[in-house]
Design an enzyme around this catalytic site. Sequence first.
Site, mmCIF file in Angstrom:
data_model
loop_
_atom_site.group_PDB
_atom_site.id
_atom_site.type_symbol
_atom_site.label_atom_id
_atom_site.label_comp_id
_atom_site.label_asym_id
_atom_site.label_seq_id
_atom_site.Cartn_x
_atom_site.Cartn_y
_atom_site.Cartn_z
ATOM 1 N N ALA A 110 0.857 -1.191 0.000
ATOM 2 C CA ALA A 110 0.000 0.000 0.000
ATOM 3 C C ALA A 110 0.894 1.243 0.000
ATOM 4 O O ALA A 110 2.070 1.167 0.364
ATOM 5 C CB ALA A 110 -0.929 0.016 1.205
ATOM 6 N N PHE A 111 0.338 2.368 -0.390
ATOM 7 C CA PHE A 111 1.171 3.567 -0.564
ATOM 8 C C PHE A 111 1.815 4.031 0.736
ATOM 9 O O PHE A 111 2.765 4.805 0.732
ATOM 10 C CB PHE A 111 0.346 4.707 -1.187
ATOM 11 C CG PHE A 111 -0.484 5.474 -0.191
ATOM 12 C CD1 PHE A 111 -1.748 5.065 0.153
ATOM 13 C CD2 PHE A 111 0.027 6.617 0.411
ATOM 14 C CE1 PHE A 111 -2.507 5.768 1.079
ATOM 15 C CE2 PHE A 111 -0.718 7.333 1.341
ATOM 16 C CZ PHE A 111 -1.988 6.899 1.675
ATOM 17 N N LYS A 112 1.277 3.563 1.866
ATOM 18 C CA LYS A 112 1.819 4.036 3.139
ATOM 19 C C LYS A 112 3.290 3.670 3.313
ATOM 20 O O LYS A 112 3.990 4.294 4.097
ATOM 21 C CB LYS A 112 0.969 3.508 4.291
ATOM 22 C CG LYS A 112 -0.427 4.135 4.290
ATOM 23 C CD LYS A 112 -1.242 3.767 5.505
ATOM 24 C CE LYS A 112 -2.542 4.557 5.571
ATOM 25 N NZ LYS A 112 -3.529 4.152 4.542
ATOM 26 N N ASP A 113 3.756 2.669 2.568
ATOM 27 C CA ASP A 113 5.178 2.317 2.641
ATOM 28 C C ASP A 113 6.082 3.484 2.212
ATOM 29 O O ASP A 113 7.209 3.594 2.684
ATOM 30 C CB ASP A 113 5.476 1.123 1.726
ATOM 31 C CG ASP A 113 4.896 -0.182 2.264
ATOM 32 O OD1 ASP A 113 4.849 -0.351 3.492
ATOM 33 O OD2 ASP A 113 4.495 -1.026 1.440
ATOM 34 N N LEU A 116 6.294 5.442 5.476
ATOM 35 C CA LEU A 116 6.687 4.761 6.719
ATOM 36 C C LEU A 116 8.034 4.068 6.600
ATOM 37 O O LEU A 116 8.752 3.932 7.599
ATOM 38 C CB LEU A 116 5.576 3.819 7.167
ATOM 39 C CG LEU A 116 4.398 4.619 7.758
ATOM 40 C CD1 LEU A 116 3.143 3.779 7.845
ATOM 41 C CD2 LEU A 116 4.748 5.194 9.124
#
Length: 466
Positions: A110-113, A116
Amino acid sequence: MRYISTRGEAPALGFEDVLLTGLATDGGLYVPESLPHFSLEEIRSWRGLSYSELAFNVMHPFVDDAIPADDFRKMLDETYSVFSHQAVAPLVQLDSNEWVMELFRGPTLAFKDFALQLLGRLLDYVLEKRKQHVVIMGATSGDTGSAAIEGCRRCEHVDIFILHPHERVSEVQRRQMTTVTGDNIHNIAVRGNFDDCQRMVKESFGNQSFLGGKTQLAAVNSINWARIMAQIVYYFQASLALGGPDRSMAFSVPTGNFGDIFAGYLAKKMGLPISQLVIATNRNDILHRFMSGNKYEQHQLEHTLSPSMDIMVSSNFERLLFDLHGRDGQAVKTLLENAAKGPVSIEDYRWKHARKLFDSDAVDDKATCDTIREIQEQNEYLLDPHTAIGVRAARNCRRDSSVPMITLGTAHPAKFPDAIAESGVSVKPQLPAHMADLFEREERYTVLDNNIAGVQEFITKHWKNA
Ligand SMILES: *Cc1c(COP(=O)(O)O)cnc(C)c1O
């Protein structure tokens, strides 16, 4: 670079402190005091750079002298080398002048990588320098938890405790969290719902005395400025790949907390020609109702096929409201205090100003499924339900077909097999090779009662130096 609070009362902080802080002490969110601005000529000169080189150019002004340039470059090289595509954020064409930017090639799909993976490294760097330790405590209903755990698994100075509602997250999402091993990683399944988890986290931030003064809590949700900062980069990347900055772009962004799309707004303010930003929501449509009718009003939470966008209020929207009010913290404070009690509106000219750049659409589960099916039939390309909402909204809100329209692809379809099945598409989304054995991996998590004292006791017992 100095950072100030959207509510105008908390002290200004430098980059390092903003990184380690959640909410400002006045309840506001931190934003840069002023933004860097790049000329078209300078942006043009970035054509052909690798993702990590581009990331350095875009982000370095925010980090400033907190991290020496060479160290920051090295950190970015490491961060973006863990992605499973050489282009890091590849573009896929859907139709004439219409694209999806795949932001799901990172370790948790997911784009949160994007943010994060960097945040974990930034935290560890700064904590090493200061000889400090933090405990990350977060609640998750899905993607944030796994991305945060992956981002912090190698951090020496961070212990991470992620609370999820027991038996209420999807199996893929749970396994992405609980199969990551490391003695600083602690998954807690709470016998309660997501709100119970979130309440415990909030209360713990409010009173950290259970930690005995030996460490402090740090936040990894999208109120953390560093997450927004990292997301600005891919707007530049997409534009440069499609002829920018000499033509302007339109982006459609599946959003819940307004984090990802706020990064696009900042990219524009930093000099990137963007002529339209489409806010794509699911049935939890507080942002769409505001953009279409100038009314900001909390409704009941709806559970949808796009769970990562299931929100009632949109925390980062405060950062846009701050700008719309001429950066008057007092006005924002009053507005949001009123918004907690009932519906609010802003002055018409301010709202119209926002409408020049932003359009919005709310897409329900049926239209989400229709879009997944349509794109699969037209292109043999499988969208995850969040990205499908972005594509639907892009098509509904498009202003000018000569402007490239780029939807942010926020998750890999294999994360949401149930939504794919519900859309009636017969192909089953396959997990990428590096995760193919997810269902065979050993899980590690602790089930605790819905009781804050028990959770806090678990934390004080298990953080590394306890
Ligand atoms: C977190 C998430 C979103 C929403 O992001 P915001 O920062 O809240 O706008 C959208 N799609 C997916 C897959 C997510 O994980």
